[in-house]
Design a protein around this motif. Structure first.
Motif, short mmCIF file in Angstrom:
data_model
loop_
_atom_site.label_atom_id
_atom_site.label_comp_id
_atom_site.label_asym_id
_atom_site.label_seq_id
_atom_site.Cartn_x
_atom_site.Cartn_y
_atom_site.Cartn_z
N GLU A 10 0.85 -1.19 0.00
CA GLU A 10 0.00 0.00 0.00
C GLU A 10 0.89 1.24 0.00
N ILE A 11 0.35 2.30 -0.56
CA ILE A 11 1.09 3.56 -0.52
C ILE A 11 1.33 3.94 0.94
N GLY A 12 2.55 4.33 1.24
CA GLY A 12 2.90 4.68 2.62
C GLY A 12 3.57 3.56 3.38
N ASP A 13 3.51 2.34 2.86
CA ASP A 13 4.20 1.22 3.53
C ASP A 13 5.69 1.53 3.65
N SER A 14 6.25 1.21 4.80
CA SER A 14 7.67 1.44 5.03
C SER A 14 8.37 0.12 5.30
N ARG A 15 9.50 -0.08 4.65
CA ARG A 15 10.32 -1.28 4.86
C ARG A 15 11.71 -0.85 5.30
N LYS A 16 12.34 -1.69 6.10
CA LYS A 16 13.66 -1.33 6.62
C LYS A 16 14.64 -2.49 6.51
N ALA A 17 15.92 -2.13 6.41
CA ALA A 17 16.99 -3.13 6.39
C ALA A 17 18.25 -2.52 7.00
N GLY A 18 19.09 -3.39 7.55
CA GLY A 18 20.36 -2.95 8.13
C GLY A 18 20.48 -3.42 9.55
N PRO A 19 21.56 -3.06 10.22
CA PRO A 19 22.62 -2.18 9.74
C PRO A 19 23.63 -2.90 8.86
N TYR A 20 24.32 -2.12 8.04
CA TYR A 20 25.44 -2.57 7.22
C TYR A 20 26.67 -1.85 7.75
N PHE A 21 27.61 -2.62 8.27
CA PHE A 21 28.84 -2.03 8.82
C PHE A 21 29.84 -1.78 7.70
N VAL A 22 30.36 -0.56 7.63
CA VAL A 22 31.31 -0.19 6.57
C VAL A 22 32.70 -0.08 7.17
N SER A 23 33.56 -1.02 6.79
CA SER A 23 34.93 -0.99 7.33
C SER A 23 35.83 -0.12 6.47
N LEU A 89 23.73 12.20 -2.62
CA LEU A 89 24.58 11.66 -1.55
C LEU A 89 24.94 12.83 -0.65
N PRO A 90 24.01 13.24 0.22
CA PRO A 90 24.20 14.51 0.94
C PRO A 90 25.26 14.49 2.03
N ASN A 91 25.65 13.32 2.52
CA ASN A 91 26.70 13.23 3.53
C ASN A 91 27.63 12.07 3.20
N PRO A 92 28.92 12.20 3.56
CA PRO A 92 29.85 11.12 3.23
C PRO A 92 29.65 9.88 4.11
N VAL A 93 30.01 8.72 3.56
CA VAL A 93 30.06 7.48 4.34
C VAL A 93 31.48 7.33 4.86
N ARG A 94 31.61 7.13 6.18
CA ARG A 94 32.92 7.08 6.84
C ARG A 94 33.23 5.67 7.32
N PRO A 95 34.52 5.36 7.48
CA PRO A 95 34.89 4.06 8.06
C PRO A 95 34.22 3.90 9.43
N GLY A 96 33.65 2.74 9.68
CA GLY A 96 33.00 2.47 10.96
C GLY A 96 31.53 2.81 10.99
N ASP A 97 31.02 3.41 9.93
CA ASP A 97 29.58 3.73 9.90
C ASP A 97 28.73 2.46 9.88
N ASN A 98 27.58 2.56 10.49
CA ASN A 98 26.54 1.54 10.39
C ASN A 98 25.37 2.17 9.64
N LEU A 99 25.07 1.61 8.46
CA LEU A 99 24.05 2.21 7.60
C LEU A 99 22.77 1.39 7.63
N ASP A 100 21.65 2.07 7.65
CA ASP A 100 20.39 1.35 7.47
C ASP A 100 19.54 2.02 6.40
N LEU A 101 18.69 1.18 5.82
CA LEU A 101 17.89 1.59 4.66
C LEU A 101 16.43 1.68 5.06
N GLU A 102 15.77 2.73 4.60
CA GLU A 102 14.32 2.82 4.74
C GLU A 102 13.72 3.11 3.37
#
Lengths: 153, 153
Positions: A10-23, A89-102
């Protein structure tokens, strides 16, 4: 929204994934292959650059986004990505970041050429542990229809 | 258009890079890390899929596009990608493909916040040896201005 079929979205449904650790090692390895600029592969050069430290290639950040799309919960029977609009890509991805997706459904329509598929248009945000967005876009994804779905919703 | 500075670019300028040879091994290796669906990593499963054969992940194709942007001729002093619009992948990338990039300037403007930089908006086509487009988008790229450039063009 209990199964992954188009018809249960349905419109408005939200799905999530993560975290993804970036070494740091993954940032450097990816950039050496595809984007070998000093601020992606050399810590000292990166510290002196406008990025003030090592950051992931845009291509790497995009690849992490794609890798998380297969782990979205609740699941979705995505067959293929059709396109990506307003990719930023409004902010950089840094070593040690944990990223999640919505991913939030903005629009949905049946496929004209493929009656067993539908198209979801989603607002996507990949964020770091500080809740800063590191990638955003609008993705259009081909999704399987429920086998017993009516040809017209 | 003899140097890479923003100020020597003109609307309609075309830059090219390539070819980039895509091996089966690279397709499988990339997909195992970021997009491990059968049609990207398993030749037999791929032959049975809607793609009718092994094809590269969209994230891999995007990474190849980024890697070629640094080899564009005539060169351009690109500092950072700012965004990508209308990104589409109309044809699959196959093992053995040779890809080349063409980037054509659509629009150009000075950066409001960074007087030593300008922004080029480019129509991008990544094509295979059959001249089929495998990736297209409109890229916005931050480019260095000539040190002696006037603040207003």
């Amino acid at each position: 929204m209990t199964s992954g079929y188009f018809d249960e979205s349905e419109i408005g449904d939200s799905r999530k994934a993560g975290p993804y650790f970036v070494s740091k090692e993954e940032i450097i390895q990816f950039a050496k292959q595809f984007d070998p600029r000093p601020f992606h592969i050399d810590e000292e050069a990166a510290a002196r650059s406008v990025f003030a430290g090592l950051s992931a290639s845009a291509a790497h950040t995009f690849a992490i986004f794609i890798s998380l799309t297969f782990k979205l919960q609740p699941p979705i029977f995505a067959i293929a990505g059709m396109g990506y609009d307003e990719l930023r890509l409004p902010n950089p991805v840094r070593p040690g970041d944990n990223l999640d997706l919505e991913s939030t459904v903005l629009e949905m329509r049946e496929s004209k050429s493929k009656p067993d598929m539908g198209i979801l248009r989603n607002q996507v945000h990949l964020r770091n542990q500080k809740r800063e967005t590191v990638l955003q876009c609008i993705s259009s994804v081909l999704v399987a229809r429920r086998p017993d779905a009516k040809p017209s919703m």
